[in-house]
Write a protein that holds these residues in place. Structure first.
Motif, PDB file in Angstrom:
ATOM      1  N   SER A 201       0.815  -1.218   0.000  1.00  0.00           N
ATOM      2  CA  SER A 201       0.000   0.000   0.000  1.00  0.00           C
ATOM      3  C   SER A 201       0.847   1.266   0.000  1.00  0.00           C
ATOM      4  O   SER A 201       0.331   2.355  -0.294  1.00  0.00           O
ATOM      5  CB  SER A 201      -0.934   0.009   1.214  1.00  0.00           C
ATOM      6  N   SER A 202       2.139   1.144   0.343  1.00  0.00           N
ATOM      7  CA  SER A 202       3.027   2.312   0.356  1.00  0.00           C
ATOM      8  C   SER A 202       4.021   2.313  -0.797  1.00  0.00           C
ATOM      9  O   SER A 202       4.872   3.188  -0.877  1.00  0.00           O
ATOM     10  CB  SER A 202       3.797   2.373   1.688  1.00  0.00           C
ATOM     11  N   THR A 230       9.389   3.663  -2.488  1.00  0.00           N
ATOM     12  CA  THR A 230       8.299   4.356  -1.803  1.00  0.00           C
ATOM     13  C   THR A 230       8.543   5.868  -1.824  1.00  0.00           C
ATOM     14  O   THR A 230       7.989   6.595  -1.002  1.00  0.00           O
ATOM     15  CB  THR A 230       8.181   3.879  -0.340  1.00  0.00           C
ATOM     16  N   GLN A 256      -4.633   5.806   4.863  1.00  0.00           N
ATOM     17  CA  GLN A 256      -3.493   6.558   4.331  1.00  0.00           C
ATOM     18  C   GLN A 256      -3.855   8.035   4.229  1.00  0.00           C
ATOM     19  O   GLN A 256      -5.015   8.382   4.006  1.00  0.00           O
ATOM     20  CB  GLN A 256      -3.097   6.046   2.943  1.00  0.00           C
ATOM     21  N   ASP A 269       3.491  12.151   4.568  1.00  0.00           N
ATOM     22  CA  ASP A 269       2.641  11.037   4.159  1.00  0.00           C
ATOM     23  C   ASP A 269       2.634   9.986   5.262  1.00  0.00           C
ATOM     24  O   ASP A 269       3.646   9.802   5.964  1.00  0.00           O
ATOM     25  CB  ASP A 269       3.156  10.409   2.863  1.00  0.00           C
ATOM     26  N   ARG A 271       0.662   6.007   6.754  1.00  0.00           N
ATOM     27  CA  ARG A 271      -0.236   4.859   6.591  1.00  0.00           C
ATOM     28  C   ARG A 271      -0.258   4.049   7.875  1.00  0.00           C
ATOM     29  O   ARG A 271       0.780   3.859   8.517  1.00  0.00           O
ATOM     30  CB  ARG A 271       0.222   3.954   5.440  1.00  0.00           C
ATOM     31  N   TYR A 292       3.630   3.396   8.200  1.00  0.00           N
ATOM     32  CA  TYR A 292       4.583   4.027   7.289  1.00  0.00           C
ATOM     33  C   TYR A 292       4.410   5.535   7.406  1.00  0.00           C
ATOM     34  O   TYR A 292       3.279   6.043   7.315  1.00  0.00           O
ATOM     35  CB  TYR A 292       4.326   3.590   5.844  1.00  0.00           C
ATOM     36  N   PHE A 309       9.214   3.052   8.675  1.00  0.00           N
ATOM     37  CA  PHE A 309       8.115   2.100   8.548  1.00  0.00           C
ATOM     38  C   PHE A 309       8.421   0.902   9.435  1.00  0.00           C
ATOM     39  O   PHE A 309       9.584   0.591   9.724  1.00  0.00           O
ATOM     40  CB  PHE A 309       7.879   1.679   7.094  1.00  0.00           C
TER      41      PHE A 309
END
Length: 827
Positions: A201-202, A230, A256, A269, A271, A292, A309
């Motif tokens: 997802s990242s 990423t 996210q 950013d 998550r 993350y 992360f």
């Protein structure tokens, strides 16, 4: 055989329609002043493809049919990202960039990535490619449709401990990096992605290289490399959530967010993810959590980005697998398993009842518990018009244990005294122990890139890394039925391992003639590895090993005509043994030797002009890649595992892998598409000698012969048929076939995994209401045909009572028909 013939017919069918590939050119200007921007980098699917000249003009000679991501970056400007559809006709673009933009870290990513100039076999996956496959299963399952890939899951449903093999090579031979930082464990060389749940997802982009590939930080690629990035930045603020629920109590929740570009300089950013599953196998649950976060600062031609992360996993131990007769129902062999294992009456009844979903363990906390925290600090710096520098400092902190209940263990094995009760002396006790890993991995990487703006015929990279691993391995007794002279947390073994690994490499690509391009890649790598202390069996595992490896690579590409390209490369990879090769070898086994691989790759890429077929616009592409991987002292699995599920291996003097990888894509009006890949290979050990035993249990070596390498199927295929009957609605059928695999190197049918075929069905439907950007509903039905199959296993052979060998196999059954439903919202 019928299935594999069908596979071949499907690929040949792609050659019928016409093909498409055409040039793309354009001009790039400042959005505010309209002045040309010379020296900007033009990337297609993450690979540098062109640069603008003094007038701001760029030309990409050929863009393959299908959808691509076009990215344009220039120091001091915001990047431009748009979707580009390859087609036969020439395309002309007029693009503008906004000043004050974001550097996106391409200096860190492209330094290790392959492109059409490096003459190697590779597959690019974008963030969108991964997203449509991501329902919460581990990353290997998202790569299942890429060439030469076989995946398996201990718990049976793709959540928890999973594994991936590419060209028959496990993760010990697959180099994995995140933003150029090594991900593989420094000692075992495995990449335990269960420690980083929902990493996909990242991910902003991912490239799988097959074979030796380009020079990488970390261990050499002995079958493939997986380069994960990423580092992408998103200019606009966003918020997203993805949620899945399905069979076996599986639940995934992901949130996210991102601030976009704040005050022209800052980005943030983040998550948060949680995945839970009971697993298909009994007592094979997973409880996974991860986060993350990334904070970036951009100023003119400088980007600084801090990334952290982490993943925390708790999995019930399912690595023992299932005894073969519990799957086949052979009652005679099942009784042998019960008798030899001295199972209690209750456990014997349980294995008969549970069958293929049987799990040996019943202790409530027979679990693996581990947390891995990653910290990365990245710098991307423009150095004038033609140079840029990428560098990173990193730290990985790992800490965790697995807990086990042990029956009737001898006190002496735990450094304890026998217990005297009255006139009786007790030499054994039931107990619970924990085996710990406590480690640090840290270092730095760099890549200096030369990309002249006035003339992109020459490109060069100078890079390297210095990394150190410092890890403690120890065991503690946390409970014993008879405590003897133990103390709280009695430590019964301890050893420390330190590994230092540094490398430097230089790579040059040169378009020598209008049709001929060449490249060279030279790497020097130095490793020092020490272990001090004792292992859990009280054996001294003191180890001193050092290696110096020189790994040269070279290749060439030749354009026959527009849309037709030949390429060829040769590369050398050398690699050190892993920890288990030193610590788990038998008393009479020789010291493990370093491996050497000479990899020869050659291929043909074909694209023909677009054509109208029955009134539809058809586009297609085809690639045929041929490989010959010649090994010296390859370490191959013998089919057995150590006590933590790690395959035991031995050197074989001479072996090879050779084969062909065919990939094709066909699309009609962007409404329906078929992508197919087929790998046919031979994987052989030369001079293999099988071992049997005479009536006195003395080993007897068989005659030397050629045999198949364990876990190396001769045919692997994957096919995706996807259609879009309505706007926003996409339906897909995914079909996978894997031929027979042998559990050891004897090429014995009684020690093998039968061929299997799996069909999955996927639906995604996206709507865009006024109150949110998008709502997407998804459904994944795995193993639609409800096949009972196994994808992995191991074997043990031992001297039989009447001479020869008695063999017992264990397998990892995969889930029958199951489903996952997802709901995603983008704000």
């Amino acid at each position: 055989m019928k299935n594999f013939l069908t596979t071949g017919v499907a690929l040949l069918a792609l050659s019928g329609p016409a093909w498409a590939q055409g040039p793309v050119s354009g001009t790039l200007t400042d959005a505010q002043t309209g002045t040309p921007l010379p020296g900007a980098t033009i990337l297609i699917d993450g690979a540098a493809s062109a640069a603008t000249d003094a007038a701001g003009i760029f030309t990409i000679p050929a863009v393959a049919a299908g959808a691509h991501e076009l990215r344009i970056t220039f120091v001091g400007y915001e990047p431009l990202v748009r979707q580009l559809q390859g087609q036969a006709a020439a395309q002309r673009l007029a693009a503008t960039l906004q000043p004050g933009g974001i550097l996106t870290g391409e200096a860190l990513v492209t330094a290790s990535r392959a492109n059409e100039r490096t003459a190697t076999a590779y597959t690019n996956l974008s963030k969108e490619d991964l997203a449509k496959r991501n329902f919460g299963q581990d990353l290997p399952y998202l790569l299942d449709q890429t060439p030469s890939v076989v995946v398996t899951s201990d718990a049976g449903a793709g959540v928890g401990y999973t594994d991936i093999r590419i060209r028959g090579t496990s993760t010990t031979g697959i180099n994995m990096t995140i933003n150029g930082v090594p991900l593989n464990d420094a000692e075992s060389r495995g990449a335990f992605l269960v420690n980083l749940p929902d990493l996909a997802s990242s991910v902003s982009s991912l490239q799988v290289q097959r074979g030796v590939g380009t020079s990488q930080n970390g261990g050499a690629a002995f079958g493939a490399s997986v380069n994960i990035s990423t580092l992408d930045n998103r200019r606009e603020a966003y918020g997203e959530t993805q949620n899945s629920v399905g069979s076996f109590g599986t639940v995934k929740n992901t949130v996210q967010f991102g601030t976009g570009l704040v005050s022209g300089h800052f980005t943030l950013d983040g998550r948060l993810s949680r995945i839970k599953s009971d697993g298909y196998m009994n007592r094979a649950s997973s409880d996974l959590k991860s986060y993350y976060f990334a904070a970036g600062y951009q100023q003119a031609n400088t980007l600084v980005k801090f990334i952290t992360f982490s993943g925390r996993e708790k999995t019930y131990q399912a690595w023992n697998g299932v005894p073969e007769p519990a799957i086949t129902g052979d009652q005679t062999l099942l009784q042998n398993y019960i008798d030899n294992g001295e199972l209690s009456e209750a456990d014997a009844e349980r294995v008969r009842r549970e069958g293929r979903r049987y799990s040996y363990y019943t202790y409530d906390n027979q679990t693996d518990n581990y947390q891995q925290n990653h910290y990365q600090l990245h710098l991307s710096q423009g150095l004038g018009q033609d140079w840029n520098l990428g560098g990173a400092l990193h730290l990985t902190r790992g800490l965790g244990y697995y807990e086990s209940y042990r029956d009737s263990r001898e006190f002496v094995d735990y450094g304890l005294q026998d217990v005297i009760i009255g006139g009786d002396t007790l030499t054994r006790t039931n107990l619970v122990d924990r085996k710990w890993l406590d480690n640090y991995f840290y270092g730095g990487t760099f890549a200096l890139n030369y990309q002249p703006k006035a003339n992109d015929r020459l490109q060069a990279t100078l890079g390297g890394a210095w990394n150190r691993y410092d890890g403690d391995h120890y065991g503690e007794v946390i409970w014993a039925q008879y405590a003897s002279n133990s103390t709280l947390g009695q430590r019964y073994y301890f050893n420390n391992a330190v590994k230092t690994d540094y490398n430097g490499y230089a790579r040059v690509t040169w378009q020598a003639l209008s049709r001929l391009g060449v490249y060279a890649d030279l790497q020097l790598r130095r490793i020092r590895y020490t272990i001090d202390g004792v292992e859990d069996d009280q054996n001294d595992v003191r180890t001193r090993a050092s290696y110096t490896f020189f790994n040269p690579k070279a290749g060439a590409t030749f354009t026959l005509a527009e849309g037709r390209q030949l390429y060829a490369s040769i590369g050398v990879g050398r690699r050190e043994p892993v920890r288990a090769d030193f610590t788990d070898r038998l008393a009479n086994d020789p010291t493990p030797q370093a491996e050497r691989l000479v990899d020869v790759e050659g291929g043909y890429r074909l694209s023909l002009p677009e054509a109208s077929v029955l009134g539809t616009r058809a586009v297609a592409r085809l690639e045929a890649n041929f490989f010959y991987m010649n090994y010296r002292n390859q370490l191959v699995s013998i089919g057995q595992l150590n006590d933590v599920g790690t395959p035991l291996r031995t050197n074989v003097a001479r072996s090879y892998r050779r084969g062909a990888e065919l990939t094709g894509f066909l699309s009609a009006n962007d409404k329906i598409s078929l992508s197919s890949t087929l790998t046919l290979s031979q994987n052989r050990i030369l001079g293999f000698r099988d071992v049997t035993f005479d009536k006195d249990f003395n080993p007897v070596l068989g005659e030397a012969r050629t045999s198949t390498i364990s876990y190396s199927p001769g045919a692997v295929s994957a096919h995706t048929l996807e259609g879009q009957p309505l706007n926003g609605l996409r339906l897909a059928l995914l079909y996978k076939t894997v031929s027979r695999q042998y559990l050891d190197n004897s090429e014995n049918l009684n020690r093998s995994i039968k061929p299997y075929q799996v069909l999955d069905f996927r639906v995604r439907y996206a709507i865009r209401p006024q109150f949110v950007k998008e709502i997407e509903l998804g459904l994944l039905v795995s193993n639609v045909l409800n096949r009972e199959y196994v994808a992995n296993g191991y074997t043990y052979s031992y001297p039989g009572a009447s001479g020869g060998l008695d063999t017992f196999n264990w397998y990892y059954p995969q889930a029958t028909r199951n489903f996952l439903v997802s709901v995603g919202v983008k704000l």
